[in-house]
Design a protein around this motif. Structure first.
Motif, PDB file in Angstrom:
ATOM      1  N   GLU A   1       0.814  -1.218   0.000  1.00 27.52           N
ATOM      2  CA  GLU A   1       0.000   0.000   0.000  1.00 27.52           C
ATOM      3  C   GLU A   1       0.846   1.266   0.000  1.00 27.52           C
ATOM      4  OE1 GLU A   1      -2.490  -0.708   3.381  1.00 27.52           O
ATOM      5  OE2 GLU A   1      -4.063  -1.679   2.159  1.00 27.52           O
ATOM      6  N   ARG A   2       2.106   1.147   0.361  1.00 25.93           N
ATOM      7  CA  ARG A   2       3.002   2.309   0.341  1.00 25.93           C
ATOM      8  C   ARG A   2       3.555   2.595  -1.058  1.00 25.93           C
ATOM      9  NH1 ARG A   2       4.651   0.498   5.646  1.00 25.93           N
ATOM     10  NH2 ARG A   2       6.215  -0.884   4.742  1.00 25.93           N
ATOM     11  N   LEU A   3       3.409   1.634  -1.956  1.00 29.92           N
ATOM     12  CA  LEU A   3       3.989   1.778  -3.293  1.00 29.92           C
ATOM     13  C   LEU A   3       3.037   2.485  -4.250  1.00 29.92           C
ATOM     14  CD1 LEU A   3       5.626  -1.743  -3.790  1.00 29.92           C
ATOM     15  CD2 LEU A   3       6.718   0.367  -3.022  1.00 29.92           C
ATOM     16  N   GLU A   4       3.617   3.192  -5.208  1.00 25.76           N
ATOM     17  CA  GLU A   4       2.854   3.837  -6.266  1.00 25.76           C
ATOM     18  C   GLU A   4       3.425   3.438  -7.619  1.00 25.76           C
ATOM     19  OE1 GLU A   4       2.943   8.029  -5.702  1.00 25.76           O
ATOM     20  OE2 GLU A   4       1.776   7.986  -3.833  1.00 25.76           O
ATOM     21  N   VAL A   5       2.578   3.415  -8.627  1.00 26.53           N
ATOM     22  CA  VAL A   5       3.041   3.102  -9.981  1.00 26.53           C
ATOM     23  C   VAL A   5       4.013   4.192 -10.413  1.00 26.53           C
ATOM     24  CG1 VAL A   5       2.379   2.774 -12.388  1.00 26.53           C
ATOM     25  CG2 VAL A   5       0.913   1.899 -10.560  1.00 26.53           C
ATOM     26  N   PRO A   6       5.251   3.839 -10.730  1.00 29.55           N
ATOM     27  CA  PRO A   6       6.236   4.870 -11.083  1.00 29.55           C
ATOM     28  C   PRO A   6       6.005   5.457 -12.468  1.00 29.55           C
ATOM     29  CG  PRO A   6       7.201   2.688 -11.299  1.00 29.55           C
ATOM     30  CD  PRO A   6       5.833   2.489 -10.705  1.00 29.55           C
ATOM     31  N   ASP A   7       6.482   6.671 -12.644  1.00 28.99           N
ATOM     32  CA  ASP A   7       6.488   7.301 -13.961  1.00 28.99           C
ATOM     33  C   ASP A   7       7.707   6.754 -14.705  1.00 28.99           C
ATOM     34  OD1 ASP A   7       6.799   8.854 -16.206  1.00 28.99           O
ATOM     35  OD2 ASP A   7       6.457  10.758 -15.184  1.00 28.99           O
ATOM     36  N   PRO A   8       7.531   5.895 -15.704  1.00 28.27           N
ATOM     37  CA  PRO A   8       8.672   5.224 -16.333  1.00 28.27           C
ATOM     38  C   PRO A   8       9.620   6.159 -17.077  1.00 28.27           C
ATOM     39  CG  PRO A   8       6.671   4.828 -17.585  1.00 28.27           C
ATOM     40  CD  PRO A   8       6.248   5.504 -16.305  1.00 28.27           C
ATOM     41  N   GLU A   9       9.147   7.335 -17.429  1.00 29.21           N
ATOM     42  CA  GLU A   9      10.008   8.265 -18.160  1.00 29.21           C
ATOM     43  C   GLU A   9      10.840   9.151 -17.238  1.00 29.21           C
ATOM     44  OE1 GLU A   9       8.392  10.057 -21.704  1.00 29.21           O
ATOM     45  OE2 GLU A   9       6.552   8.889 -21.451  1.00 29.21           O
ATOM     46  N   ARG A  10      10.634   8.999 -15.935  1.00 32.53           N
ATOM     47  CA  ARG A  10      11.343   9.878 -15.002  1.00 32.53           C
ATOM     48  C   ARG A  10      12.066   9.131 -13.889  1.00 32.53           C
ATOM     49  NH1 ARG A  10       7.566  14.663 -12.960  1.00 32.53           N
ATOM     50  NH2 ARG A  10       9.606  15.281 -12.170  1.00 32.53           N
ATOM     51  N   GLU A  11      11.711   7.870 -13.632  1.00 30.11           N
ATOM     52  CA  GLU A  11      12.197   7.210 -12.430  1.00 30.11           C
ATOM     53  C   GLU A  11      13.138   6.039 -12.711  1.00 30.11           C
ATOM     54  OE1 GLU A  11       9.363   6.672  -9.227  1.00 30.11           O
ATOM     55  OE2 GLU A  11       7.907   7.872 -10.321  1.00 30.11           O
ATOM     56  N   GLY A  12      14.288   6.057 -12.018  1.00 26.09           N
ATOM     57  CA  GLY A  12      15.211   4.937 -11.989  1.00 26.09           C
ATOM     58  C   GLY A  12      15.655   4.418 -13.343  1.00 26.09           C
ATOM     59  N   SER A  13      15.932   3.127 -13.376  1.00 29.60           N
ATOM     60  CA  SER A  13      16.446   2.510 -14.600  1.00 29.60           C
ATOM     61  C   SER A  13      15.390   2.432 -15.701  1.00 29.60           C
ATOM     62  CB  SER A  13      16.994   1.115 -14.290  1.00 29.60           C
ATOM     63  OG  SER A  13      15.977   0.270 -13.783  1.00 29.60           O
ATOM     64  N   MET A  14      14.115   2.571 -15.356  1.00 34.29           N
ATOM     65  CA  MET A  14      13.090   2.602 -16.404  1.00 34.29           C
ATOM     66  C   MET A  14      13.380   3.726 -17.392  1.00 34.29           C
ATOM     67  SD  MET A  14       9.430   1.962 -14.515  1.00 34.29           S
ATOM     68  CE  MET A  14       8.976   0.382 -13.814  1.00 34.29           C
ATOM     69  N   ALA A  15      13.699   4.903 -16.863  1.00 36.69           N
ATOM     70  CA  ALA A  15      13.932   6.063 -17.728  1.00 36.69           C
ATOM     71  C   ALA A  15      15.119   5.849 -18.657  1.00 36.69           C
ATOM     72  CB  ALA A  15      14.142   7.308 -16.869  1.00 36.69           C
ATOM     73  N   SER A  16      16.161   5.194 -18.160  1.00 32.04           N
ATOM     74  CA  SER A  16      17.329   4.976 -19.016  1.00 32.04           C
ATOM     75  C   SER A  16      17.028   3.945 -20.104  1.00 32.04           C
ATOM     76  CB  SER A  16      18.536   4.535 -18.187  1.00 32.04           C
ATOM     77  OG  SER A  16      18.311   3.303 -17.548  1.00 32.04           O
ATOM     78  N   ARG A  17      16.150   2.988 -19.829  1.00 30.95           N
ATOM     79  CA  ARG A  17      15.769   2.014 -20.873  1.00 30.95           C
ATOM     80  C   ARG A  17      14.970   2.697 -21.976  1.00 30.95           C
ATOM     81  NH1 ARG A  17      18.577   0.879 -17.606  1.00 30.95           N
ATOM     82  NH2 ARG A  17      18.978  -1.084 -16.532  1.00 30.95           N
ATOM     83  N   ILE A  18      14.121   3.617 -21.604  1.00 29.64           N
ATOM     84  CA  ILE A  18      13.314   4.324 -22.595  1.00 29.64           C
ATOM     85  C   ILE A  18      14.195   5.224 -23.447  1.00 29.64           C
ATOM     86  CG2 ILE A  18      11.484   6.041 -22.857  1.00 29.64           C
ATOM     87  CD1 ILE A  18      10.319   4.781 -20.214  1.00 29.64           C
ATOM     88  N   ARG A  19      15.134   5.898 -22.808  1.00 33.53           N
ATOM     89  CA  ARG A  19      16.079   6.736 -23.545  1.00 33.53           C
ATOM     90  C   ARG A  19      16.944   5.879 -24.466  1.00 33.53           C
ATOM     91  NH1 ARG A  19      17.675  10.832 -26.507  1.00 33.53           N
ATOM     92  NH2 ARG A  19      19.845  11.452 -26.173  1.00 33.53           N
ATOM     93  N   ALA A  20      17.364   4.706 -23.988  1.00 32.96           N
ATOM     94  CA  ALA A  20      18.159   3.793 -24.821  1.00 32.96           C
ATOM     95  C   ALA A  20      17.357   3.330 -26.036  1.00 32.96           C
ATOM     96  CB  ALA A  20      18.616   2.588 -23.998  1.00 32.96           C
ATOM     97  N   ALA A  21      16.070   3.072 -25.831  1.00 30.91           N
ATOM     98  CA  ALA A  21      15.216   2.668 -26.956  1.00 30.91           C
ATOM     99  C   ALA A  21      15.152   3.764 -28.002  1.00 30.91           C
ATOM    100  CB  ALA A  21      13.812   2.333 -26.443  1.00 30.91           C
TER     101      ALA A  21
END
Length: 215
Positions: A107-127
């Motif tokens: 319940e403390r977790l929230e769906v992250p913004d993939p374009e701004r948070e952590g390694s998700m953002a770097s994968r999108i930029r790499a794509a």
């Protein structure tokens, strides 16, 4: 026939001119890092270094695709998981210290913004970088660890399996949450230029949690 055409035909169950040579996640792996003088810790967080490594992988072993992601652990840091590294292995999550120990943790977790948070953002930029450089000729594959794999990494493999019988409602809730996270992550990858998304659902294999098996 270009590599991308070959990949796309085979992926749609057609018959290409030959069997495509395809890889999941990090292609030639540690051999690529050694040739570039890089370490896992460096490449995991950097879109530019992922870009360099994937092009090097294609140079060493000419696949019909490139990937913009590296391992099943990609993206889990955005949820608070600690990503660990070793000299000989890729990134991993410690099963012994599960992020999800209770409903309160979830319940403390929230769906992250993939374009701004952590390694998700770097994968999108790499794509985006790979799409602009080789996306016309090579199939660009994005992906994530898979809902069941993510769940095992965050809950612990033993806990995840026991939840099937002991905590089915809790399992349903964290699996639904991880599905939301995955949808947002994958959507952003497709918008960045990925042609295909691959997930690794190891726990749903016939020898573990076969959907047709009665528990």
């Amino acid at each position: 026939m270009t590599p991308k055409e070959r990949f796309n035909i085979a992926a749609r169950r057609g018959i290409p001119d030959r069997v495509p040579v395809v890889y999941y996640a990090f292609g030639a792996g540690s051999a690529v890092l050694e040739s570039l003088g890089l370490k896992w810790q460096e490449i995991f967080w950097s879109a530019e270094k992922i870009f360099r490594a994937m092009l090097k992988a294609h140079e060493l072993m000419p696949h019909d695709n490139v990937c913009s992601f590296l391992s099943p652990a990609c993206g889990l840091d955005a949820l608070g998981a600690e990503v660990k590294f070793s000299k000989s292995e890729g990134p991993h999550i410690d099963y012994g210290k599960p992020l999800l120990s209770s409903l309160e943790d979830l319940e403390r977790l929230e769906v992250p913004d993939p374009e701004r948070e952590g390694s998700m953002a770097s994968r999108i930029r790499a794509a985006s970088l790979l799409s602009s450089m080789v996306g016309t000729d090579l199939a660009l594959v994005g992906g994530f660890g898979g809902i069941s794999t993510w769940a095992m990494l965050l809950r612990g493999a033993r806990n995840f399996v026991l939840d099937v019988k002991k905590n089915p409602e809790f399992q349903r809730r964290y699996m639904n949450f991880l599905t939301e996270c995955a949808v947002e992550f994958c959507r952003a990858q497709v918008e960045a230029g990925c042609d295909w998304i691959i997930s690794a659902e190891d726990a749903f294999a016939n020898d573990l949690l076969d959907p047709g098996r009665t528990w």
